[in-house]
Design an enzyme around this catalytic site. Structure first.
Site, short mmCIF file in Angstrom:
data_model
loop_
_atom_site.label_atom_id
_atom_site.label_comp_id
_atom_site.label_asym_id
_atom_site.label_seq_id
_atom_site.Cartn_x
_atom_site.Cartn_y
_atom_site.Cartn_z
N LYS A 83 0.84 -1.21 0.00
CA LYS A 83 0.00 0.00 0.00
C LYS A 83 0.87 1.26 0.00
CE LYS A 83 -1.91 1.84 3.95
NZ LYS A 83 -1.69 3.30 3.97
N ASN A 84 1.80 1.32 0.93
CA ASN A 84 2.57 2.57 1.08
C ASN A 84 3.56 2.79 -0.05
OD1 ASN A 84 1.12 3.00 3.36
ND2 ASN A 84 2.80 2.73 4.81
N ARG A 126 -4.18 10.13 3.60
CA ARG A 126 -3.03 11.01 3.80
C ARG A 126 -2.26 11.24 2.50
NH1 ARG A 126 -1.17 14.68 7.37
NH2 ARG A 126 1.08 14.67 7.40
N CYS A 163 -5.46 8.06 8.84
CA CYS A 163 -5.86 7.52 10.14
C CYS A 163 -5.54 8.53 11.24
CB CYS A 163 -5.10 6.22 10.41
SG CYS A 163 -5.71 4.83 9.44
N ARG A 201 -0.26 14.86 12.89
CA ARG A 201 0.05 14.76 11.47
C ARG A 201 0.09 16.12 10.75
NH1 ARG A 201 -2.15 9.16 9.03
NH2 ARG A 201 -0.04 9.08 8.27
N PRO A 202 1.00 16.99 11.15
CA PRO A 202 1.13 18.29 10.47
C PRO A 202 1.69 18.13 9.06
CG PRO A 202 2.88 18.02 12.07
CD PRO A 202 2.01 16.80 12.18
N ASP A 212 3.90 20.70 7.83
CA ASP A 212 4.93 21.75 7.73
C ASP A 212 6.14 21.33 6.91
OD1 ASP A 212 5.25 19.95 9.91
OD2 ASP A 212 6.84 21.22 10.73
N LEU A 213 6.56 20.08 7.02
CA LEU A 213 7.77 19.65 6.30
C LEU A 213 7.50 19.55 4.79
CD1 LEU A 213 9.02 16.91 8.81
CD2 LEU A 213 9.86 19.25 8.55
N ASP A 222 3.87 1.16 12.29
CA ASP A 222 2.66 0.52 11.76
C ASP A 222 2.43 -0.87 12.36
OD1 ASP A 222 2.08 2.68 10.23
OD2 ASP A 222 2.78 1.84 8.34
N ARG A 244 -8.83 -0.49 4.24
CA ARG A 244 -7.99 0.51 3.58
C ARG A 244 -6.66 -0.09 3.16
NH1 ARG A 244 -7.83 6.18 6.51
NH2 ARG A 244 -6.38 6.33 4.78
C1 UD1 Z 1 3.90 7.15 6.36
C2 UD1 Z 1 3.08 5.88 6.20
C3 UD1 Z 1 2.53 5.43 7.54
C4 UD1 Z 1 3.65 5.29 8.56
C5 UD1 Z 1 4.49 6.56 8.62
C6 UD1 Z 1 5.71 6.41 9.51
C7 UD1 Z 1 2.18 6.10 3.98
C8 UD1 Z 1 0.98 6.31 3.12
N1 UD1 Z 1 2.00 6.15 5.28
O1 UD1 Z 1 3.02 8.16 6.83
O2 UD1 Z 1 1.88 4.17 7.34
O3 UD1 Z 1 3.09 5.05 9.82
O4 UD1 Z 1 4.95 6.91 7.31
O5 UD1 Z 1 6.50 5.36 9.08
O6 UD1 Z 1 3.24 5.87 3.49
N2 UD1 Z 1 5.59 15.08 10.50
C9 UD1 Z 1 5.75 16.43 10.78
N3 UD1 Z 1 5.57 17.32 9.76
C10 UD1 Z 1 5.25 16.93 8.48
C11 UD1 Z 1 5.12 15.56 8.22
C12 UD1 Z 1 5.31 14.65 9.25
O7 UD1 Z 1 6.01 16.82 11.92
O8 UD1 Z 1 5.11 17.80 7.60
C13 UD1 Z 1 5.77 14.11 11.60
C14 UD1 Z 1 4.52 13.25 11.83
O9 UD1 Z 1 3.59 13.91 12.65
C15 UD1 Z 1 5.14 12.03 12.49
C16 UD1 Z 1 6.50 11.91 11.82
O10 UD1 Z 1 6.76 13.18 11.24
O11 UD1 Z 1 5.32 12.28 13.86
C17 UD1 Z 1 6.57 10.85 10.75
O12 UD1 Z 1 5.51 11.03 9.84
P1 UD1 Z 1 5.67 10.68 8.29
O13 UD1 Z 1 6.88 9.84 8.10
O14 UD1 Z 1 5.52 11.91 7.50
O15 UD1 Z 1 4.39 9.77 8.07
P2 UD1 Z 1 3.47 9.69 6.79
O16 UD1 Z 1 4.27 9.93 5.56
O17 UD1 Z 1 2.24 10.49 7.02
#
Ligand code: UD1
Length: 417
Positions: free
Chosen positions: A22-23, A92, A116, A121-122, A124-125, A305, A396
């Site tokens: 999926k991812n 997402r 989920c 889940r911000p 900003d990055l 996960d 999902r």
């Molecule tokens: C992806 C996976 C999800 C997995 C996660 C962590 C997909 C579709 N989903 O989610 O299954 O649990 O990686 O391995 O691939 N963060 C920020 N700012 C941002 C983005 C992220 O602070 O702009 C934080 C998040 O809140 C979290 C951390 O960074 O604490 C990691 O999140 P991220 O790796 O971005 O997860 P996803 O890509 O959403």
């Protein structure tokens, strides 16, 4: 509403072929809009997140078709705006269209991305990376818009590892002018698969396995055919399900090298396995010891996960397991539901303690995808009957989950009301 009825207490045995990831596939679907021909994704999992991403592609103007488990995506004409804002809120990965639409035409607009509820889940990055490449990004309560007269390569350092933000930056940079260097990138296998896929489309991307990605922008990418890799999280879920019921599950098409940390934890529980090519033969007959401490981490650490599925298995082990969740702030919904099944568990900040418990059937509800899988695992190990509600979360990410479990001898049926 759909729910699963599960009668616990039976071991699992038999064979499972691991579904496509999926991812890995969702970013590839977003990436397909970077080219104007056709992308063919073989071994695409038939799960609701993929169907939702497909709908988003269609609403952008792409034409899609399924042939067996191959998904064809033709992106000759694509608009920069995802008209149905509601769709983006369903998952997402919709945010990845920002990077790829910017890369295609310098303009992308999507509704607010969902996913989920496992923490804040911000975004900003994601925004920081797109701005650094020259895009203007505005965010309102209805969605996010990104626009750029021209995207230009830049040096970008991520202060924190983010899978999605790394992927978005790569998607925006592959057609930008000049060279982009991304450091502090997430090294998750799904990021690496996206890079392999983009190379197949003609992109110049390297360094992803070291967490420092160098991209030389190309004017045009082309269509390609690509095999979706197997899903390491689905494979891990099957390993932990087998552990919880002391089963013997043979997994076919397993990304063994991506599961090193998971298999280490499995061994510590007493699990035994043999690898032959891409097959993994698990034997959980000696599983029984709690693993005292596990920390979720970005790859190659133990995946967040699989935190909930691990805790479900931990409820059947002698002694206390402590899991520290370091990636998301609020990934504990399943733990609260597991209590209804008799799990002796406590949450102290980011630490979750799980003691050996007498699990009993109960009425529980999935609150997120992997937490839902954990409830099913606990139900398989529990005495009596469990009803798991809100299984749309499970659908999902898991393909034909009840059917696959039935194939392993589980007593599970789906009820649609
Ligand atoms: C992806 C996976 C999800 C997995 C996660 C962590 C997909 C579709 N989903 O989610 O299954 O649990 O990686 O391995 O691939 N963060 C920020 N700012 C941002 C983005 C992220 O602070 O702009 C934080 C998040 O809140 C979290 C951390 O960074 O604490 C990691 O999140 P991220 O790796 O971005 O997860 P996803 O890509 O959403």
């Amino acid at each position: 509403m759909k729910k699963y009825q599960i009668t616990g207490g039976l071991p699992l045995s038999g064979k499972i072929r691991i579904q496509g990831s999926k991812n890995a596939v969702l970013p590839m679907m977003a990436a397909s809009v970077l080219q104007k021909e056709t992308v063919e994704l073989k071994g695409c999992p038939k799960i609701s997140d993929v169907f939702c991403m497909e709908k988003m592609l269609q609403s952008l103007g792409a034409q899609t078709a399924w042939e067996g488990d191959t998904l064809q995506i033709c992106c000759r004409e694509i608009s920069g705006e995802l008209p149905e804002t509601r769709l983006a809120g369903k998952l997402r990965s919709s945010i990845l269209f920002l990077g790829s639409l910017l890369g295609r035409s310098g303009y992308g607009r999507i509704g607010s991305p969902g996913g989920c509820s496992i923490g804040r889940r911000p975004t900003d990055l994601h925004e920081m990376a797109l701005r650094a490449l020259g895009a203007g990004v505005t965010k309102t309560e209805n969605g996010i818009t990104a626009y750029a007269g021209k995207l230009s390569g830049n040096h970008i350092r991520f202060p924190k590892s983010s899978v999605g933000a790394t992927e978005n930056a790569i998607l925006a940079a592959v057609c930008a002018e000049g060279t982009t260097v991304l450091s502090g990138c997430a090294r998750e296998p799904e990021v690496q698969w996206l890079c392999r896929f983009l190379r197949r489309m003609g992109a110049s991307v390297e360094g992803e396995s070291r967490g420092c990605v160098i991209i030389r922008g190309q004017k045009r990418l082309h269509g390609c055919t690509f095999q979706v890799p197997p899903d390491r999280i689905a494979a891990g879920t099957w390993i932990l399900a087998g552990a919880a019921v002391r089963g013997a599950v043979e997994l076919d098409r397993v990304p063994v090298e991506e599961l090193e940390t998971v298999l280490k934890v499995y061994r510590k529980m007493g699990g035994q396995y043999r690898v032959s090519g891409d097959k993994l033969f698990t034997d959980s007959s000696r599983v029984g010891r709690a693993v005292p401490y596990v920390e979720t981490e970005s790859y190659p650490g133990f995946p967040t996960d699989l935190q909930s599925p691990l805790l479900a298995a931990a409820a059947t082990l002698s002694g206390k397991t402590i899991v520290r969740e370091t990636v998301f702030e609020d990934r504990f919904a399943a733990v609260r539901e597991l209590r209804k099944m008799g799990a002796r568990t406590q949450i102290r900040g980011p630490l979750i303690e799980m003691e050996k418990s007498r699990l009993r059937g109960a009425q529980v509800a999935a609150g997120d995808l992997r937490g839902g899988a954990a409830l099913v695992i606990a139900a398989l190990a529990a005495e009596g009957n469990t009803e798991v509600e809100q299984v749309q979360y499970i659908e999902r990410g898991y393909e034909r989950f009840p059917e696959q479990l039935q194939q392993l001898g589980a007593r599970i049926r789906m009820i649609e009301e």
